[in-house]
Design a protein around this motif. Structure first.
Motif, PDB file in Angstrom:
ATOM      1  N   SER A 158       0.815  -1.216   0.000  1.00  0.00           N
ATOM      2  CA  SER A 158       0.000   0.000   0.000  1.00  0.00           C
ATOM      3  C   SER A 158       0.849   1.267   0.000  1.00  0.00           C
ATOM      4  CB  SER A 158      -0.919   0.008   1.232  1.00  0.00           C
ATOM      5  OG  SER A 158      -0.155   0.043   2.424  1.00  0.00           O
ATOM      6  N   ILE A 159       2.185   1.106   0.048  1.00  0.00           N
ATOM      7  CA  ILE A 159       3.084   2.262   0.017  1.00  0.00           C
ATOM      8  C   ILE A 159       3.519   2.506  -1.424  1.00  0.00           C
ATOM      9  CG2 ILE A 159       5.282   3.195   0.862  1.00  0.00           C
ATOM     10  CD1 ILE A 159       4.950   1.478   3.349  1.00  0.00           C
ATOM     11  N   GLN A 160       3.356   3.719  -1.893  1.00  0.00           N
ATOM     12  CA  GLN A 160       3.586   4.032  -3.306  1.00  0.00           C
ATOM     13  C   GLN A 160       5.043   4.355  -3.630  1.00  0.00           C
ATOM     14  OE1 GLN A 160       1.051   3.507  -5.453  1.00  0.00           O
ATOM     15  NE2 GLN A 160      -0.020   2.848  -3.580  1.00  0.00           N
ATOM     16  N   THR A 161       5.848   4.706  -2.643  1.00  0.00           N
ATOM     17  CA  THR A 161       7.240   5.099  -2.897  1.00  0.00           C
ATOM     18  C   THR A 161       8.130   3.877  -3.093  1.00  0.00           C
ATOM     19  OG1 THR A 161       7.581   5.201  -0.510  1.00  0.00           O
ATOM     20  CG2 THR A 161       7.059   7.263  -1.628  1.00  0.00           C
ATOM     21  N   ASP A 162       9.284   4.086  -3.774  1.00  0.00           N
ATOM     22  CA  ASP A 162      10.228   2.993  -4.044  1.00  0.00           C
ATOM     23  C   ASP A 162      11.056   2.636  -2.806  1.00  0.00           C
ATOM     24  OD1 ASP A 162       9.404   2.802  -6.685  1.00  0.00           O
ATOM     25  OD2 ASP A 162      10.878   4.298  -7.364  1.00  0.00           O
ATOM     26  N   THR A 163      11.180   3.580  -1.886  1.00  0.00           N
ATOM     27  CA  THR A 163      11.898   3.311  -0.643  1.00  0.00           C
ATOM     28  C   THR A 163      10.947   3.529   0.535  1.00  0.00           C
ATOM     29  OG1 THR A 163      12.705   5.594  -0.495  1.00  0.00           O
ATOM     30  CG2 THR A 163      14.140   3.984  -1.587  1.00  0.00           C
ATOM     31  N   SER A 165      10.637   3.496   5.153  1.00  0.00           N
ATOM     32  CA  SER A 165      11.274   3.503   6.469  1.00  0.00           C
ATOM     33  C   SER A 165      10.546   2.500   7.361  1.00  0.00           C
ATOM     34  CB  SER A 165      11.227   4.899   7.094  1.00  0.00           C
ATOM     35  OG  SER A 165      12.018   5.814   6.373  1.00  0.00           O
ATOM     36  N   PHE A 166      11.161   2.211   8.514  1.00  0.00           N
ATOM     37  CA  PHE A 166      10.518   1.316   9.474  1.00  0.00           C
ATOM     38  C   PHE A 166      10.571   1.937  10.860  1.00  0.00           C
ATOM     39  CE2 PHE A 166      10.288  -1.977  12.661  1.00  0.00           C
ATOM     40  CZ  PHE A 166       9.213  -2.739  12.227  1.00  0.00           C
ATOM     41  N   ASN A 167       9.410   1.943  11.515  1.00  0.00           N
ATOM     42  CA  ASN A 167       9.284   2.471  12.855  1.00  0.00           C
ATOM     43  C   ASN A 167       8.717   1.375  13.760  1.00  0.00           C
ATOM     44  OD1 ASN A 167       7.567   3.832  15.080  1.00  0.00           O
ATOM     45  ND2 ASN A 167       8.884   5.495  14.360  1.00  0.00           N
ATOM     46  N   LEU A 168       9.284   1.229  14.952  1.00  0.00           N
ATOM     47  CA  LEU A 168       8.822   0.175  15.856  1.00  0.00           C
ATOM     48  C   LEU A 168       7.341   0.310  16.193  1.00  0.00           C
ATOM     49  CD1 LEU A 168      11.764  -0.274  18.400  1.00  0.00           C
ATOM     50  CD2 LEU A 168      10.958  -1.911  16.701  1.00  0.00           C
ATOM     51  N   ASP A 169       6.866   1.533  16.241  1.00  0.00           N
ATOM     52  CA  ASP A 169       5.468   1.771  16.622  1.00  0.00           C
ATOM     53  C   ASP A 169       4.494   1.561  15.471  1.00  0.00           C
ATOM     54  OD1 ASP A 169       6.130   2.419  19.279  1.00  0.00           O
ATOM     55  OD2 ASP A 169       6.633   4.469  18.686  1.00  0.00           O
ATOM     56  N   SER A 170       4.879   2.020  14.284  1.00  0.00           N
ATOM     57  CA  SER A 170       3.927   1.991  13.165  1.00  0.00           C
ATOM     58  C   SER A 170       4.325   1.059  12.028  1.00  0.00           C
ATOM     59  CB  SER A 170       3.739   3.413  12.613  1.00  0.00           C
ATOM     60  OG  SER A 170       4.993   4.001  12.289  1.00  0.00           O
ATOM     61  N   GLY A 171       5.472   0.401  12.133  1.00  0.00           N
ATOM     62  CA  GLY A 171       5.901  -0.522  11.090  1.00  0.00           C
ATOM     63  C   GLY A 171       6.456   0.198   9.863  1.00  0.00           C
ATOM     64  N   PHE A 172       6.219  -0.379   8.674  1.00  0.00           N
ATOM     65  CA  PHE A 172       6.724   0.218   7.438  1.00  0.00           C
ATOM     66  C   PHE A 172       5.898   1.453   7.084  1.00  0.00           C
ATOM     67  CE2 PHE A 172       8.122  -4.247   6.797  1.00  0.00           C
ATOM     68  CZ  PHE A 172       9.494  -3.996   6.674  1.00  0.00           C
ATOM     69  N   THR A 173       6.596   2.509   6.701  1.00  0.00           N
ATOM     70  CA  THR A 173       5.952   3.768   6.328  1.00  0.00           C
ATOM     71  C   THR A 173       6.645   4.339   5.100  1.00  0.00           C
ATOM     72  OG1 THR A 173       7.446   5.194   7.612  1.00  0.00           O
ATOM     73  CG2 THR A 173       5.553   4.254   8.784  1.00  0.00           C
ATOM     74  N   GLU A 174       6.065   5.386   4.553  1.00  0.00           N
ATOM     75  CA  GLU A 174       6.772   6.131   3.506  1.00  0.00           C
ATOM     76  C   GLU A 174       8.047   6.722   4.110  1.00  0.00           C
ATOM     77  OE1 GLU A 174       4.215   8.948   1.640  1.00  0.00           O
ATOM     78  OE2 GLU A 174       2.886   7.420   0.814  1.00  0.00           O
ATOM     79  N   PRO A 175       9.029   7.075   3.277  1.00  0.00           N
ATOM     80  CA  PRO A 175      10.323   7.520   3.804  1.00  0.00           C
ATOM     81  C   PRO A 175      10.197   8.667   4.805  1.00  0.00           C
ATOM     82  CG  PRO A 175      10.432   7.227   1.439  1.00  0.00           C
ATOM     83  CD  PRO A 175       8.993   7.080   1.804  1.00  0.00           C
ATOM     84  N   LEU A 176      10.933   8.539   5.926  1.00  0.00           N
ATOM     85  CA  LEU A 176      10.976   9.570   6.950  1.00  0.00           C
ATOM     86  C   LEU A 176      12.406  10.059   7.087  1.00  0.00           C
ATOM     87  CD1 LEU A 176       8.759   7.822   9.671  1.00  0.00           C
ATOM     88  CD2 LEU A 176       8.072   9.681   8.147  1.00  0.00           C
ATOM     89  N   SER A 177      12.571  11.373   7.124  1.00  0.00           N
ATOM     90  CA  SER A 177      13.918  11.941   7.163  1.00  0.00           C
ATOM     91  C   SER A 177      14.677  11.549   8.428  1.00  0.00           C
ATOM     92  CB  SER A 177      13.842  13.472   7.074  1.00  0.00           C
ATOM     93  OG  SER A 177      13.066  13.998   8.136  1.00  0.00           O
ATOM     94  N   SER A 178      13.952  11.203   9.489  1.00  0.00           N
ATOM     95  CA  SER A 178      14.590  10.857  10.768  1.00  0.00           C
ATOM     96  C   SER A 178      14.996   9.383  10.861  1.00  0.00           C
ATOM     97  CB  SER A 178      13.641  11.183  11.923  1.00  0.00           C
ATOM     98  OG  SER A 178      12.414  10.482  11.776  1.00  0.00           O
ATOM     99  N   LEU A 179      14.620   8.589   9.838  1.00  0.00           N
ATOM    100  CA  LEU A 179      14.893   7.152   9.882  1.00  0.00           C
ATOM    101  C   LEU A 179      15.574   6.690   8.598  1.00  0.00           C
ATOM    102  CD1 LEU A 179      11.484   5.873  11.328  1.00  0.00           C
ATOM    103  CD2 LEU A 179      13.660   5.992  12.545  1.00  0.00           C
ATOM    104  N   PRO A 180      16.332   5.575   8.678  1.00  0.00           N
ATOM    105  CA  PRO A 180      16.935   5.009   7.466  1.00  0.00           C
ATOM    106  C   PRO A 180      15.856   4.570   6.477  1.00  0.00           C
ATOM    107  CG  PRO A 180      17.875   4.028   9.459  1.00  0.00           C
ATOM    108  CD  PRO A 180      16.677   4.818   9.886  1.00  0.00           C
ATOM    109  N   THR A 181      16.239   4.461   5.223  1.00  0.00           N
ATOM    110  CA  THR A 181      15.303   3.994   4.203  1.00  0.00           C
ATOM    111  C   THR A 181      15.811   2.690   3.588  1.00  0.00           C
ATOM    112  OG1 THR A 181      16.400   5.341   2.505  1.00  0.00           O
ATOM    113  CG2 THR A 181      14.496   6.308   3.636  1.00  0.00           C
ATOM    114  N   TYR A 182      14.859   1.918   3.042  1.00  0.00           N
ATOM    115  CA  TYR A 182      15.179   0.607   2.477  1.00  0.00           C
ATOM    116  C   TYR A 182      14.443   0.446   1.149  1.00  0.00           C
ATOM    117  CZ  TYR A 182      15.943   0.183   7.493  1.00  0.00           C
ATOM    118  OH  TYR A 182      16.330   0.417   8.786  1.00  0.00           O
TER     119      TYR A 182
END
Length: 230
Positions: A158-163, A165-182
């Motif tokens: 359901s995420i449209q971006t090619d990269t 991020s992952f957050n312990l609270d919310s799981g996979f998300t669209e890229p966040l500047s405060s977190l690494p991207t994959y």
């Protein structure tokens, strides 16, 4: 009317860690087949050649009997349940890493038979095949799932971006500047069990390390320093 107390039953186990505890005693942490991670005290004897001390070695399959109602058990009986796994060099360092993860992150006395099986398989793989990045990543994934941090790879669709991020609270998300991207492509391949590609393995290793670092807080793993000294 007295109720019959269930007698402690022998169970398979591995030693994760041990340290001196009072006179001629050791405090040990075990991964057991029935009770999960257990802290126990054992009288090791006065002699440095004590049979019990000889058995209290990492990576040796054991059969143990634990006694007591408190969190800290008494290690009543202990015997070998097979030959010690032959580990040296980097496979040995990886095995220490796996043990330290369990000591640091796994809660006490929560049955986890599936993780116990995965632990055995991981050690056997390291002993027979050397360093196996896929086996290590699968063990880390199994540990995270046991901790209630299962990775919802389906959410990636359901995420449209090619990269992502992952957050312990919310799981996979669209890229966040405060977190690494994959790479989303690599993560979807990992979800399908495709670890053979170097890029996929690198993504899995980076993701696992970042998640585990968050869980550990500011206390790094001692076992990682073994690789730095190599």
């Amino acid at each position: 009317m007295h109720t019959l107390q269930r007698q402690p039953q022998p169970q398979a186990a591995f030693l994760l860690h041990s340290r001196p505890y009072q006179e001629h005693k050791l405090l040990v942490e075990l991964l057991t087949a029935e009770d999960g991670k257990v802290a126990a005290v054992i009288y090791a004897g006065k002699s440095a050649k004590s049979n019990k001390k000889a058995l209290l070695q990492p990576f040796l399959p054991l059969t143990v009997t634990l006694k007591g109602k408190s969190q800290l058990k008494s290690l009543q009986t202990i015997e070998a349940n097979g030959k010690s796994l032959l580990l040296s060099g980097e496979p040995l360092y990886c095995s220490f890493y796996v043990n330290e993860l369990l000591v640091r992150l796994l809660p006490e006395q929560v049955p986890c038979p599936w993780l116990f099986e995965r632990y055995q398989q991981t050690l056997l793989c390291l002993a027979e095949q050397g360093v196996d990045q896929q086996a290590l990543r699968q063990f880390e994934l199994a540990l995270l799932e046991e901790l209630g941090i299962g990775l919802d790879f389906f959410a990636l669709q359901s995420i449209q971006t090619d990269t992502v991020s992952f957050n312990l609270d919310s799981g996979f998300t669209e890229p966040l500047s405060s977190l690494p991207t994959y790479s989303k492509t690599a993560l979807l391949a990992i979800a399908s069990g495709e670890f053979n590609d170097k890029a996929n393995l690198y993504t899995a290793k980076t993701l696992m390390r970042n998640i585990i670092n968050q869980l550990l807080g500011n206390k790094p793993l001692n076992s990682r320093s073994l690789f730095d000294k190599k």
